[in-house]
Design a protein around this motif. Structure first.
Motif, PDB file in Angstrom:
ATOM      1  N   THR A   1     -12.816  -0.876  -3.056  1.00 51.82           N
ATOM      2  CA  THR A   1     -11.807  -0.254  -3.456  1.00 51.82           C
ATOM      3  C   THR A   1     -10.550  -1.023  -2.756  1.00 51.82           C
ATOM      4  OG1 THR A   1     -12.498   1.786  -4.037  1.00 51.82           O
ATOM      5  CG2 THR A   1     -10.088   1.771  -4.030  1.00 51.82           C
ATOM      6  N   TRP A   2      -9.655  -1.524  -3.694  1.00 54.27           N
ATOM      7  CA  TRP A   2      -8.318  -2.089  -3.209  1.00 54.27           C
ATOM      8  C   TRP A   2      -7.247  -0.963  -2.978  1.00 54.27           C
ATOM      9  CZ3 TRP A   2      -7.377  -7.672  -3.241  1.00 54.27           C
ATOM     10  CH2 TRP A   2      -8.660  -8.597  -3.839  1.00 54.27           C
ATOM     11  N   GLU A   3      -6.283  -1.573  -2.065  1.00 50.56           N
ATOM     12  CA  GLU A   3      -5.083  -0.480  -1.762  1.00 50.56           C
ATOM     13  C   GLU A   3      -3.999  -1.257  -2.200  1.00 50.56           C
ATOM     14  OE1 GLU A   3      -6.446   2.769   1.901  1.00 50.56           O
ATOM     15  OE2 GLU A   3      -4.788   1.158   2.115  1.00 50.56           O
ATOM     16  N   LEU A   4      -3.137  -0.470  -3.104  1.00 52.96           N
ATOM     17  CA  LEU A   4      -2.028  -1.091  -3.500  1.00 52.96           C
ATOM     18  C   LEU A   4      -0.659  -0.225  -2.795  1.00 52.96           C
ATOM     19  CD1 LEU A   4       0.100  -2.608  -5.204  1.00 52.96           C
ATOM     20  CD2 LEU A   4      -0.369  -0.944  -6.969  1.00 52.96           C
TER      21      LEU A   4
ATOM     22  N   TYR B   1       9.994  -2.233  -9.296  1.00 56.64           N
ATOM     23  CA  TYR B   1       9.842  -3.353 -10.393  1.00 56.64           C
ATOM     24  C   TYR B   1       8.284  -4.143 -10.110  1.00 56.64           C
ATOM     25  CZ  TYR B   1      11.797  -7.678 -12.592  1.00 56.64           C
ATOM     26  OH  TYR B   1      12.373  -8.716 -13.295  1.00 56.64           O
ATOM     27  N   PHE B   2       8.260  -4.788  -8.915  1.00 55.78           N
ATOM     28  CA  PHE B   2       7.238  -5.524  -8.794  1.00 55.78           C
ATOM     29  C   PHE B   2       5.844  -4.789  -8.167  1.00 55.78           C
ATOM     30  CE2 PHE B   2      10.795  -8.467  -8.024  1.00 55.78           C
ATOM     31  CZ  PHE B   2      10.260  -9.519  -8.816  1.00 55.78           C
ATOM     32  N   THR B   3       6.074  -3.592  -7.780  1.00 55.95           N
ATOM     33  CA  THR B   3       4.661  -2.567  -7.876  1.00 55.95           C
ATOM     34  C   THR B   3       4.137  -2.413  -9.078  1.00 55.95           C
ATOM     35  OG1 THR B   3       5.607  -1.682  -5.597  1.00 55.95           O
ATOM     36  CG2 THR B   3       3.859  -0.505  -6.724  1.00 55.95           C
ATOM     37  N   GLY B   4       5.109  -1.973 -10.147  1.00 52.24           N
ATOM     38  CA  GLY B   4       4.549  -1.699 -11.272  1.00 52.24           C
ATOM     39  C   GLY B   4       3.929  -2.872 -12.127  1.00 52.24           C
ATOM     40  N   LYS B   5       4.402  -4.224 -11.787  1.00 49.56           N
ATOM     41  CA  LYS B   5       3.821  -5.447 -12.523  1.00 49.56           C
ATOM     42  C   LYS B   5       2.324  -5.383 -11.772  1.00 49.56           C
ATOM     43  CE  LYS B   5       4.242 -10.299 -11.979  1.00 49.56           C
ATOM     44  NZ  LYS B   5       4.782 -11.600 -11.211  1.00 49.56           N
TER      45      LYS B   5
ATOM     46  N   LEU C   1      -3.745  -4.827 -11.993  1.00 48.21           N
ATOM     47  CA  LEU C   1      -4.895  -4.200 -11.565  1.00 48.21           C
ATOM     48  C   LEU C   1      -5.570  -3.274 -12.509  1.00 48.21           C
ATOM     49  CD1 LEU C   1      -3.693  -3.289  -7.980  1.00 48.21           C
ATOM     50  CD2 LEU C   1      -5.142  -5.344  -8.435  1.00 48.21           C
ATOM     51  N   ARG C   2      -4.827  -2.666 -13.358  1.00 46.07           N
ATOM     52  CA  ARG C   2      -5.641  -1.790 -14.144  1.00 46.07           C
ATOM     53  C   ARG C   2      -6.107  -2.480 -15.359  1.00 46.07           C
ATOM     54  NH1 ARG C   2      -3.098   3.604 -14.907  1.00 46.07           N
ATOM     55  NH2 ARG C   2      -3.064   3.248 -17.221  1.00 46.07           N
TER      56      ARG C   2
ATOM     57  N   PHE D   1       6.818  -6.926 -17.837  1.00 50.55           N
ATOM     58  CA  PHE D   1       6.422  -5.478 -17.553  1.00 50.55           C
ATOM     59  C   PHE D   1       7.034  -4.982 -16.402  1.00 50.55           C
ATOM     60  CE2 PHE D   1       3.877  -1.854 -16.165  1.00 50.55           C
ATOM     61  CZ  PHE D   1       3.643  -1.169 -17.325  1.00 50.55           C
ATOM     62  N   GLY D   2       7.331  -5.577 -15.344  1.00 52.87           N
ATOM     63  CA  GLY D   2       8.029  -5.111 -14.242  1.00 52.87           C
ATOM     64  C   GLY D   2       9.420  -4.678 -14.376  1.00 52.87           C
ATOM     65  N   SER D   3      10.299  -5.279 -15.057  1.00 50.53           N
ATOM     66  CA  SER D   3      11.616  -4.844 -15.511  1.00 50.53           C
ATOM     67  C   SER D   3      11.425  -3.794 -16.570  1.00 50.53           C
ATOM     68  CB  SER D   3      12.304  -6.013 -15.914  1.00 50.53           C
ATOM     69  OG  SER D   3      12.072  -6.451 -17.121  1.00 50.53           O
ATOM     70  N   MET D   4      10.719  -3.939 -17.680  1.00 49.39           N
ATOM     71  CA  MET D   4      10.560  -3.022 -18.861  1.00 49.39           C
ATOM     72  C   MET D   4      10.016  -1.780 -18.392  1.00 49.39           C
ATOM     73  SD  MET D   4      11.906  -4.287 -21.366  1.00 49.39           S
ATOM     74  CE  MET D   4      12.808  -5.889 -21.783  1.00 49.39           C
ATOM     75  N   PHE D   5       8.984  -1.774 -17.576  1.00 50.45           N
ATOM     76  CA  PHE D   5       8.235  -0.249 -17.301  1.00 50.45           C
ATOM     77  C   PHE D   5       9.212   0.390 -16.225  1.00 50.45           C
ATOM     78  CE2 PHE D   5       4.605   1.831 -15.099  1.00 50.45           C
ATOM     79  CZ  PHE D   5       4.215   2.803 -16.052  1.00 50.45           C
ATOM     80  N   ARG D   6       9.160  -0.262 -15.161  1.00 52.33           N
ATOM     81  CA  ARG D   6       9.778   0.614 -13.953  1.00 52.33           C
ATOM     82  C   ARG D   6      11.369   0.570 -13.986  1.00 52.33           C
ATOM     83  NH1 ARG D   6       5.536   1.181 -10.457  1.00 52.33           N
ATOM     84  NH2 ARG D   6       4.067   2.499 -11.572  1.00 52.33           N
ATOM     85  N   HIS D   7      12.134  -0.120 -14.651  1.00 47.28           N
ATOM     86  CA  HIS D   7      13.424  -0.183 -14.747  1.00 47.28           C
ATOM     87  C   HIS D   7      14.072   0.165 -16.120  1.00 47.28           C
ATOM     88  CE1 HIS D   7      14.888  -1.854 -10.836  1.00 47.28           C
ATOM     89  NE2 HIS D   7      13.477  -1.968 -10.753  1.00 47.28           N
TER      90      HIS D   7
END
Length: 353
Positions: A5-8, A15-19, A24-25, A202-208
Motif C-alpha cells: 500500500t502507498w501512503e498519500l 489542489y495538487f493532493t486532489g490531482k 492513484l484511484r 482536475f486539481g483546480s476543478m475538483f478541490r477549488h
C-alpha cells in the motif's frame, strides 16, 4: 510498506493532493490517505527535503514529491492502465495542457478561494481545523492567521491588483466556456480514456472550482458538463479505463483552449525565463490588457525547459502541427532551452492551497 500500500500525505482541500489522489484511484493503486497536521507536514519535509504537499510514500519506503514528476515516474514504472497517449503529438499536447492547468489555472483557483470573503472565511476555518489541528490555539485565531497568510501569498505576492484581478476572474469563465462543448460530447478531454491533461485540470476543478462556494455556483450554472466530468474522473474505474482505447490524437475542438493557454501561459513562462536568465527577481509582461509584475519562479523556468525539450523531440511534421494549433506563441517552444535551475529550487510552495 510490506502490504503493497502507498501512503498519500496531504490535505483534502489541496489542489495538487486532489490531482494525485485521482490518478492513484484511476490507476487502481492501493493507497491510504494520511491527512497532514503541522507536525506531519514537517516530518514529510524532512523525509523529502522539500516543504510542500502532497508527499507520496512508496510500499518500499521511498518518498516522492511534485505531482508532475510523480505521475510521469509511476506511469513508466508501475503496472496499470496507461494514462498518457502513445502517439507523440497527442502525448505532447496532453503534457502541455497538464502544465498549463497546473501553473496557469493555479492563479484563478487561488484567487477565487481567497479574494471572496465567504470563500476565504470558510477555507481558512477548514485549514485551521485540519492542518493546524495540533496547534493549541483558539480556532478563531488560527483561522485569522491562515486567512492573512493566504491572502498575502496568493493574492498580493502573486500579482493580484485592482488592475489584474478582473482578468484573473475572467480567465476561469473563458476556460469553462471552452471546456463545456468539449466535455458535453465525450467522457474525457481527448476521448474515452483520461490522460495527463485531465488530471492536470482536475486539481483546480475538483478541490477549488467545484468545492469553494463562489466558483462552484458559477460552475453549476455555466458548465454542467464540466461539473459532470469532475465526478466522472473521480469515479473512474481502472478496469473500464483499461478497456477503452488510448486516444490517437488531440481532437480539433480543443484548439481554442490550446490557443488560449498558449497566449497566456507560454507568454508568462517566456517572460519568467527571460527575467531569470537576466538575473532579475521580477518578471514583467502584458496580458489581458494589463501590465503584470511577478516574482521570478525557478520552478516555472524548469516547466518551460521541459516543454521545449519535449517539443524538440517531436518529428518535423508534429512540430509544425503543434505550431499551427497553438498559434503564434508556439514559437516560444522552439527557442533555446534555458539552463535548468537546481532541483531544490524547482519546488513551488504548495502548502495550504
Amino acid at each position: 510498506m510490506s502490504d503493497g500500500t502507498w501512503e498519500l500525505h496531504g490535505l483534502k482541500l489541496s489542489y495538487f493532493t486532489g490531482k494525485l489522489e485521482a490518478w492513484l484511484r484511476a490507476r487502481g493503486l492501493p493507497f491510504r490517505f494520511v491527512e497532514m497536521d503541522t507536525a506531519g507536514f514537517r516530518a514529510c519535509a524532512r523525509a523529502t527535503g522539500v516543504a510542500q504537499m502532497p508527499a507520496l510514500l512508496s510500499p518500499g519506503g521511498e518518498w516522492l514529491t511534485d505531482t508532475t514528476a510523480i505521475l510521469r515516474r509511476l506511469e513508466a514504472e508501475v503496472p496499470g492502465p496507461a494514462l498518457q497517449p502513445e502517439a507523440p503529438l497527442a502525448a505532447f499536447l496532453s503534457l502541455f495542457l497538464e502544465d498549463a492547468f497546473d501553473e496557469w489555472l493555479w492563479r484563478p483557483a487561488l484567487y477565487y478561494r481567497w479574494a471572496y470573503a465567504d470563500d476565504a472565511r470558510l477555507m481558512s476555518r477548514r485549514i485551521a481545523a485540519t492542518l493546524m489541528r495540533d496547534l493549541p490555539l483558539p480556532m478563531a485565531l488560527k483561522a485569522a492567521g491562515v486567512r492573512h497568510r493566504q491572502q498575502s501569498v496568493y493574492l498580493r505576492q502573486d500579482g493580484i491588483t485592482r488592475a489584474t484581478a478582473p482578468s484573473v476572474a475572467r480567465l476561469y469563465l473563458e476556460v469553462l466556456d471552452h471546456l463545456e462543448p468539449v466535455l458535453a460530447t465525450r467522457p474525457f478531454l481527448f476521448g474515452e480514456r483520461p490522460v495527463a491533461a485531465d488530471f492536470g485540470l482536475f486539481g483546480s476543478m475538483f478541490r477549488h472550482f467545484s468545492s469553494d462556494p463562489t466558483p462552484a455556483e458559477i460552475l453549476r450554472e455555466r458548465a454542467p458538463a464540466v461539473l459532470a466530468w469532475t465526478g466522472r474522473l473521480w469515479n473512474a474505474d481502472p478496469g473500464r479505463i483499461g478497456a477503452a482505447p488510448l486516444p490517437a490524437t488531440a481532437p480539433r475542438d480543443l484548439d481554442p483552449l490550446l490557443q488560449l493557454a498558449a497566449r497566456d501561459h507560454l507568454a508568462e513562462l517566456d517572460a519568467n525565463a527571460s527575467a531569470a536568465a537576466g538575473g532579475l527577481k521580477v518578471a514583467r509582461f502584458r496580458r489581458g490588457g494589463v501590465d503584470w509584475r511577478l516574482t521570478v519562479s525557478p520552478y516555472r523556468v524548469q516547466c518551460l525547459a521541459d516543454l521545449q525539450v519535449a517539443f524538440a523531440a517531436l518529428g518535423t511534421a508534429d512540430r509544425a502541427e503543434v505550431q499551427g494549433r497553438l498559434g503564434t506563441e508556439a514559437g516560444i517552444l522552439a527557442r533555446p532551452v534555458q539552463p535548468a535551475p537546481l532541483l531544490a529550487q524547482r519546488i513551488r510552495n504548495r502548502l495550504w492551497t
